[in-house]
Design an enzyme around this catalytic site. Sequence first.
Site, PDB file in Angstrom:
ATOM      1  N   CYS A  27       4.448  68.256   6.996  1.00 15.84           N
ATOM      2  CA  CYS A  27       5.168  67.165   6.334  1.00 15.84           C
ATOM      3  C   CYS A  27       5.728  67.604   4.985  1.00 15.84           C
ATOM      4  O   CYS A  27       6.753  67.098   4.534  1.00 15.84           O
ATOM      5  CB  CYS A  27       4.256  65.948   6.167  1.00 15.84           C
ATOM      6  SG  CYS A  27       2.734  66.265   5.240  1.00 15.84           S
ATOM      7  N   HIS A  30      -0.603  63.464   2.508  1.00 16.62           N
ATOM      8  CA  HIS A  30       0.637  63.379   3.291  1.00 16.62           C
ATOM      9  C   HIS A  30       1.847  63.280   2.365  1.00 16.62           C
ATOM     10  O   HIS A  30       1.808  62.603   1.339  1.00 16.62           O
ATOM     11  CB  HIS A  30       0.569  62.143   4.201  1.00 16.62           C
ATOM     12  CG  HIS A  30       1.722  62.009   5.134  1.00 16.62           C
ATOM     13  ND1 HIS A  30       2.074  62.992   6.038  1.00 16.62           N
ATOM     14  CD2 HIS A  30       2.614  60.986   5.315  1.00 16.62           C
ATOM     15  CE1 HIS A  30       3.124  62.583   6.736  1.00 16.62           C
ATOM     16  NE2 HIS A  30       3.475  61.380   6.308  1.00 16.62           N
TER      17      HIS A  30
END
Length: 488
Positions: A105, A425
């Site tokens: 990510c 994340h």
Amino acid sequence: MPQYTVKVKWGKELFPNVEVNTDEEPMLFKAQLFALTGVQPERQKVMLKGMTLKDEDWGNIKLKDEEDMPAEPIEKPIFVEDMNEAEIATALDLPAGLTNLGNTCYLNATVQCLKTVPPLREALKNFPGGFASVGGISLPSLGPAQCITASLRNLYEAMDKGASLRPIVLVQMMHLAFPRFAEKSEHGGFQQQDANECWTELVRMLQQKLPAEANPNAGENAPKPSSIIEQYFGGTFDTELKCVETEDEEPTKGKEDFLQLSCFISNDLKYMHSGLKNKLQEQLTKMSSTLGRDAVYTKTSKISRLPAYLTIQFVRFFYKENRATNAKILKDVKFPMEFDAYDLCTPELQAKLLPMREKFKALEDKKVEEAQRMRDKKEKGQNEPEENMKTESFCFPEDLGSNNSGYYRLQAVLTHRGRSSNSGHYVAWVRQKGNSWIKCDDETVSVVSNEEILKLSGGGEWHCAYVLLYGPKILEVPIETEEGSKAE
């Protein structure tokens, strides 16, 4: 080693001299085809003499040199009720998402943010290099900068066609160039990496391969950048180093280039602008030739060249020895949708910025007057004719890629959610049009509001802004006739 040279037909295009090694998995060959055609490996249908090439092995397919291998994407009709979120995003004309290939990510978010810079996109489109094996040269031997630049170009071209994509080739090239990004956890998957490190390394690779745009207006003393990155992302500091312990030592003056500004977060910091100003004056200790010992110096920096695209990193991570991890500062630090860098600049640059700033002010004053006039006309039942507008350049004529006003507009935010840089994340939030924003959470792409962007300033477990990308604020003025009146 069974290695062949084949011709690949894709639609009306023919790609000769594509090398195939049947000792390697077919997915590597499909990755080469992705580099050539922009068709994702999982969407490819490669056929030879009626047989379809599988992903895991070559099966009964036998090759010989100069064999013709037709390749085409599989296109099947799909209905809205059968679409996933990424496919719906494509149907609604939203940008393509990027599949998370296992803690990638950080790279996906970086790619989405940089995609918002038109000069970079244009430079990549014009980049002629490739990395498909030619003449027996394997991919890595072409050099990391070449491979990464070519794979990013191909990825952006594929993203322009819509649908969620798997950035397989770019991930592979980044892993080859920077082995730390390929580190695996004890469970066997890829470890999470720092998005700003990825941003820095990716930009550095592009800097080596994308030449600067030619500027016919540049004079002898104008800056001569070697790459599009320096041209549109690079700024310059004028620095002064002065010893505070003696007046006998003359200050030392110099210049320093930068590709991003750092906003250090202290306990009392509330606003990004203050964090940037604090960094422009700092104290350090170094050897004094006058005193013959270490002494305290004050280093003062002022910006003497503003880039068109300004990258700002919030320094949110610091190393904790007792936990052996990069812990995160969650503090709420406000950032603006429109940023003015004027008071960070040298007096000389400030003077150069004034003419364009005065144009912006005149336009704002004019808008106030016109708003009042339109209200008066509406009350009388009259309509105001629409004006034809033109945009003025955001660069100084002699310095292509600079900012000539000091005014910026936020166009992308890279955020982190979690407690450390090697976990959590990363997500990209990018401006689409006007005040419309898009959240790019790997393959999931959705529309968000201005208010949601401002909530990314930190202060809790929600996403915290980590890297901001500001673009130039564009001045739009009415087109005037030769007589000086507005064009109808």
